[in-house]
Design a protein around this motif. Structure first.
Motif, PDB file in Angstrom:
ATOM      1  N   TRP A  87       0.808  -1.223   0.000  1.00 32.77           N
ATOM      2  CA  TRP A  87       0.000   0.000   0.000  1.00 32.77           C
ATOM      3  C   TRP A  87       0.837   1.268   0.000  1.00 32.77           C
ATOM      4  O   TRP A  87       0.437   2.290  -0.547  1.00 32.77           O
ATOM      5  CB  TRP A  87      -0.952   0.001   1.196  1.00 32.77           C
ATOM      6  N   HIS A  88       2.027   1.220   0.618  1.00 30.49           N
ATOM      7  CA  HIS A  88       2.860   2.425   0.740  1.00 30.49           C
ATOM      8  C   HIS A  88       3.850   2.575  -0.412  1.00 30.49           C
ATOM      9  O   HIS A  88       4.584   3.564  -0.470  1.00 30.49           O
ATOM     10  CB  HIS A  88       3.631   2.398   2.063  1.00 30.49           C
ATOM     11  N   GLU A  89       3.855   1.644  -1.336  1.00 30.98           N
ATOM     12  CA  GLU A  89       4.838   1.661  -2.422  1.00 30.98           C
ATOM     13  C   GLU A  89       4.758   2.910  -3.303  1.00 30.98           C
ATOM     14  O   GLU A  89       5.789   3.431  -3.739  1.00 30.98           O
ATOM     15  CB  GLU A  89       4.678   0.397  -3.283  1.00 30.98           C
ATOM     16  N   PRO A  90       3.556   3.454  -3.592  1.00 27.90           N
ATOM     17  CA  PRO A  90       3.497   4.619  -4.485  1.00 27.90           C
ATOM     18  C   PRO A  90       3.768   5.964  -3.804  1.00 27.90           C
ATOM     19  O   PRO A  90       3.448   7.006  -4.381  1.00 27.90           O
ATOM     20  CB  PRO A  90       2.047   4.593  -5.018  1.00 27.90           C
ATOM     21  N   ALA A  91       4.307   5.980  -2.611  1.00 25.03           N
ATOM     22  CA  ALA A  91       4.600   7.259  -1.949  1.00 25.03           C
ATOM     23  C   ALA A  91       5.664   8.020  -2.733  1.00 25.03           C
ATOM     24  O   ALA A  91       6.661   7.446  -3.164  1.00 25.03           O
ATOM     25  CB  ALA A  91       5.065   7.015  -0.519  1.00 25.03           C
ATOM     26  N   PHE A  92       5.441   9.316  -2.923  1.00 22.17           N
ATOM     27  CA  PHE A  92       6.340  10.153  -3.706  1.00 22.17           C
ATOM     28  C   PHE A  92       7.179  11.032  -2.784  1.00 22.17           C
ATOM     29  O   PHE A  92       6.664  11.597  -1.818  1.00 22.17           O
ATOM     30  CB  PHE A  92       5.544  11.011  -4.690  1.00 22.17           C
ATOM     31  N   VAL A  93       8.446  11.146  -3.101  1.00 21.06           N
ATOM     32  CA  VAL A  93       9.374  11.941  -2.313  1.00 21.06           C
ATOM     33  C   VAL A  93       9.282  13.398  -2.768  1.00 21.06           C
ATOM     34  O   VAL A  93       9.524  13.712  -3.937  1.00 21.06           O
ATOM     35  CB  VAL A  93      10.814  11.431  -2.465  1.00 21.06           C
ATOM     36  N   LEU A  94       8.909  14.290  -1.853  1.00 21.78           N
ATOM     37  CA  LEU A  94       8.794  15.710  -2.163  1.00 21.78           C
ATOM     38  C   LEU A  94       9.903  16.523  -1.514  1.00 21.78           C
ATOM     39  O   LEU A  94       9.926  17.739  -1.619  1.00 21.78           O
ATOM     40  CB  LEU A  94       7.435  16.243  -1.696  1.00 21.78           C
ATOM     41  N   GLY A  95      10.798  15.861  -0.846  1.00 18.61           N
ATOM     42  CA  GLY A  95      11.914  16.500  -0.153  1.00 18.61           C
ATOM     43  C   GLY A  95      12.476  15.498   0.827  1.00 18.61           C
ATOM     44  O   GLY A  95      11.925  14.407   1.010  1.00 18.61           O
ATOM     45  N   SER A  96      13.559  15.862   1.462  1.00 18.57           N
ATOM     46  CA  SER A  96      14.206  14.913   2.366  1.00 18.57           C
ATOM     47  C   SER A  96      13.321  14.549   3.552  1.00 18.57           C
ATOM     48  O   SER A  96      13.505  13.500   4.167  1.00 18.57           O
ATOM     49  CB  SER A  96      15.530  15.504   2.870  1.00 18.57           C
ATOM     50  N   GLN A  97      12.340  15.412   3.891  1.00 13.94           N
ATOM     51  CA  GLN A  97      11.522  15.187   5.080  1.00 13.94           C
ATOM     52  C   GLN A  97      10.035  14.982   4.765  1.00 13.94           C
ATOM     53  O   GLN A  97       9.250  14.847   5.696  1.00 13.94           O
ATOM     54  CB  GLN A  97      11.659  16.376   6.037  1.00 13.94           C
ATOM     55  N   LEU A  98       9.656  14.969   3.485  1.00 14.50           N
ATOM     56  CA  LEU A  98       8.233  14.909   3.156  1.00 14.50           C
ATOM     57  C   LEU A  98       7.956  13.908   2.046  1.00 14.50           C
ATOM     58  O   LEU A  98       8.531  13.994   0.959  1.00 14.50           O
ATOM     59  CB  LEU A  98       7.733  16.306   2.734  1.00 14.50           C
ATOM     60  N   HIS A  99       7.055  12.965   2.339  1.00 18.20           N
ATOM     61  CA  HIS A  99       6.565  12.007   1.359  1.00 18.20           C
ATOM     62  C   HIS A  99       5.058  12.178   1.218  1.00 18.20           C
ATOM     63  O   HIS A  99       4.355  12.421   2.210  1.00 18.20           O
ATOM     64  CB  HIS A  99       6.879  10.570   1.782  1.00 18.20           C
ATOM     65  N   PHE A 100       4.569  12.040  -0.008  1.00 19.55           N
ATOM     66  CA  PHE A 100       3.143  12.176  -0.290  1.00 19.55           C
ATOM     67  C   PHE A 100       2.611  10.893  -0.896  1.00 19.55           C
ATOM     68  O   PHE A 100       3.161  10.373  -1.860  1.00 19.55           O
ATOM     69  CB  PHE A 100       2.896  13.345  -1.252  1.00 19.55           C
ATOM     70  N   LEU A 101       1.520  10.377  -0.304  1.00 20.78           N
ATOM     71  CA  LEU A 101       0.900   9.155  -0.786  1.00 20.78           C
ATOM     72  C   LEU A 101      -0.514   9.468  -1.275  1.00 20.78           C
ATOM     73  O   LEU A 101      -1.425   9.681  -0.479  1.00 20.78           O
ATOM     74  CB  LEU A 101       0.848   8.109   0.331  1.00 20.78           C
ATOM     75  N   PRO A 102      -0.708   9.531  -2.603  1.00 14.28           N
ATOM     76  CA  PRO A 102      -2.048   9.821  -3.119  1.00 14.28           C
ATOM     77  C   PRO A 102      -2.990   8.641  -2.937  1.00 14.28           C
ATOM     78  O   PRO A 102      -2.556   7.518  -2.654  1.00 14.28           O
ATOM     79  CB  PRO A 102      -1.794  10.106  -4.608  1.00 14.28           C
ATOM     80  N   HIS A 103      -4.278   8.920  -3.085  1.00 16.95           N
ATOM     81  CA  HIS A 103      -5.272   7.847  -3.004  1.00 16.95           C
ATOM     82  C   HIS A 103      -5.143   6.918  -4.197  1.00 16.95           C
ATOM     83  O   HIS A 103      -5.184   5.686  -4.061  1.00 16.95           O
ATOM     84  CB  HIS A 103      -6.684   8.457  -2.957  1.00 16.95           C
ATOM     85  N   GLY A 104      -5.010   7.487  -5.376  1.00 16.46           N
ATOM     86  CA  GLY A 104      -4.986   6.701  -6.612  1.00 16.46           C
ATOM     87  C   GLY A 104      -6.352   6.723  -7.272  1.00 16.46           C
ATOM     88  O   GLY A 104      -7.380   6.789  -6.598  1.00 16.46           O
ATOM     89  N   LEU A 105      -6.348   6.696  -8.595  1.00 10.98           N
ATOM     90  CA  LEU A 105      -7.594   6.777  -9.350  1.00 10.98           C
ATOM     91  C   LEU A 105      -8.148   5.387  -9.629  1.00 10.98           C
ATOM     92  O   LEU A 105      -7.441   4.520 -10.148  1.00 10.98           O
ATOM     93  CB  LEU A 105      -7.353   7.529 -10.665  1.00 10.98           C
ATOM     94  N   LEU A 106      -9.414   5.182  -9.289  1.00  6.89           N
ATOM     95  CA  LEU A 106     -10.092   3.905  -9.507  1.00  6.89           C
ATOM     96  C   LEU A 106     -11.399   4.148 -10.241  1.00  6.89           C
ATOM     97  O   LEU A 106     -12.038   5.190 -10.049  1.00  6.89           O
ATOM     98  CB  LEU A 106     -10.409   3.211  -8.172  1.00  6.89           C
ATOM     99  N   ASP A 107     -11.810   3.180 -11.065  1.00  8.64           N
ATOM    100  CA  ASP A 107     -13.147   3.277 -11.630  1.00  8.64           C
ATOM    101  C   ASP A 107     -14.143   2.737 -10.616  1.00  8.64           C
ATOM    102  O   ASP A 107     -13.770   2.269  -9.531  1.00  8.64           O
ATOM    103  CB  ASP A 107     -13.243   2.549 -12.973  1.00  8.64           C
ATOM    104  N   ALA A 108     -15.431   2.792 -10.939  1.00 10.39           N
ATOM    105  CA  ALA A 108     -16.468   2.431  -9.967  1.00 10.39           C
ATOM    106  C   ALA A 108     -16.331   0.991  -9.489  1.00 10.39           C
ATOM    107  O   ALA A 108     -16.472   0.696  -8.298  1.00 10.39           O
ATOM    108  CB  ALA A 108     -17.845   2.655 -10.582  1.00 10.39           C
ATOM    109  N   THR A 109     -16.030   0.067 -10.419  1.00  7.38           N
ATOM    110  CA  THR A 109     -15.901  -1.352 -10.053  1.00  7.38           C
ATOM    111  C   THR A 109     -14.708  -1.569  -9.138  1.00  7.38           C
ATOM    112  O   THR A 109     -14.806  -2.247  -8.104  1.00  7.38           O
ATOM    113  CB  THR A 109     -15.754  -2.216 -11.307  1.00  7.38           C
ATOM    114  N   ASP A 110     -13.560  -0.976  -9.508  1.00  9.50           N
ATOM    115  CA  ASP A 110     -12.358  -1.113  -8.678  1.00  9.50           C
ATOM    116  C   ASP A 110     -12.580  -0.516  -7.289  1.00  9.50           C
ATOM    117  O   ASP A 110     -12.103  -1.044  -6.286  1.00  9.50           O
ATOM    118  CB  ASP A 110     -11.167  -0.425  -9.349  1.00  9.50           C
ATOM    119  N   HIS A 111     -13.308   0.599  -7.247  1.00  7.77           N
ATOM    120  CA  HIS A 111     -13.559   1.270  -5.971  1.00  7.77           C
ATOM    121  C   HIS A 111     -14.386   0.374  -5.049  1.00  7.77           C
ATOM    122  O   HIS A 111     -14.111   0.276  -3.848  1.00  7.77           O
ATOM    123  CB  HIS A 111     -14.278   2.591  -6.205  1.00  7.77           C
TER     124      HIS A 111
END
Length: 244
Positions: free
Chosen positions: A68-92
């Motif tokens: 679940w944490h694999e798509p976290a994006f590095v925005l700096g040495s001290q900040l990571h951002f983890l988006p929800h991710g886009l899903l269609d209705a079935t996937d959701h």
């Protein structure tokens, strides 16, 4: 690790802007921060200049069988951002059925390395009871973001306060007589859980979103940025004062 969940009392209170600014302020204070978007609309990414067409995020990772944490994006040495991710209705629907355990986020965050992050900030959608229940289990501190307006005033009358919950007033206009009256009233009625500072209305907040940045990095000397830094300092003091 201190987990702070931020949720608007209703939609449109600017809770996501507060989350983005707070993530920047804490990281600038030398704190390691993971910022998580729990809203399937994926709007928090707009504050971090994250490409709208990028479908990656924790929900899609779960859908595809990845960590679940694999798509976290590095925005700096001290900040990571983890988006929800886009899903269609079935996937959701499939994602919801797999994540219906109220303690799922508590388990996920507990599994992170103990020294990976000092702070986890969670952007919780205003109208999502299952997500709110999961975030509630995981959070040490719950910030309810409200504007000093009649709609929020009515909602506060029916609101039940939980342990570790605080009310944060956002977009407070100093020259508004109505907001001033409501602010004074809330101080009397809700002073025991009201954060002892407010985020003032500032065009810098809206400009920052237009530039796809948080207000702290976009306009560091703005009034809203100073308020956000004060909020970060207040949270740090709360964390230091709490028993380990």
């Amino acid at each position: 690790m201190n987990v702070v969940a931020v949720q608007g009392l209703r939609g449109g209170t600017g809770a996501s802007s507060v989350v983005a600014g707070l993530a920047e302020a804490l990281s600038q204070a030398g704190e390691a921060v993971l910022c998580i978007d729990m809203d399937p609309r994926n709007l928090l990414r707009l504050h971090f200049n994250h490409a709208w067409e990028d479908t990656r995020g924790w929900a899609r990772a779960r859908q595809e069988g990845d960590a679940w944490h694999e798509p976290a994006f590095v925005l700096g040495s001290q900040l990571h951002f983890l988006p929800h991710g886009l899903l269609d209705a079935t996937d959701h629907q499939q994602c919801d059925s797999r994540d219906d355990d109220p303690g799922i986020w508590q388990q996920r965050l507990a599994a992170l390395e103990a020294d990976a992050y000092r702070w986890v900030l969670i952007d919780v959608p205003a109208h999502a009871h299952d997500t709110q229940r999961q975030a509630r289990r995981a959070a040490d501190t719950w910030l309810v973001v409200a504007q000093a307006d009649p709609a929020c005033h009515a909602l506060l009358e029916a609101h039940t306060v939980s342990v570790g919950e605080y009310l944060l007033i956002n977009r407070l206009a100093a020259r508004s007589a109505l907001q001033g009256d409501l602010h004074a009233l809330w101080q009397r009625q809700h002073g025991d859980w009201l954060v002892p500072l407010s985020i003032h209305r500032d065009e810098a907040m809206f400009e920052a979103l237009a530039h796809k940045r948080g207000v702290v990095s976009h306009r560091p000397n703005s009034l809203a940025s100073q308020d956000i830094h004060r909020l970060a300092a207040w949270l740090l003091a709360q964390h230091e004062a709490s028993p380990s």
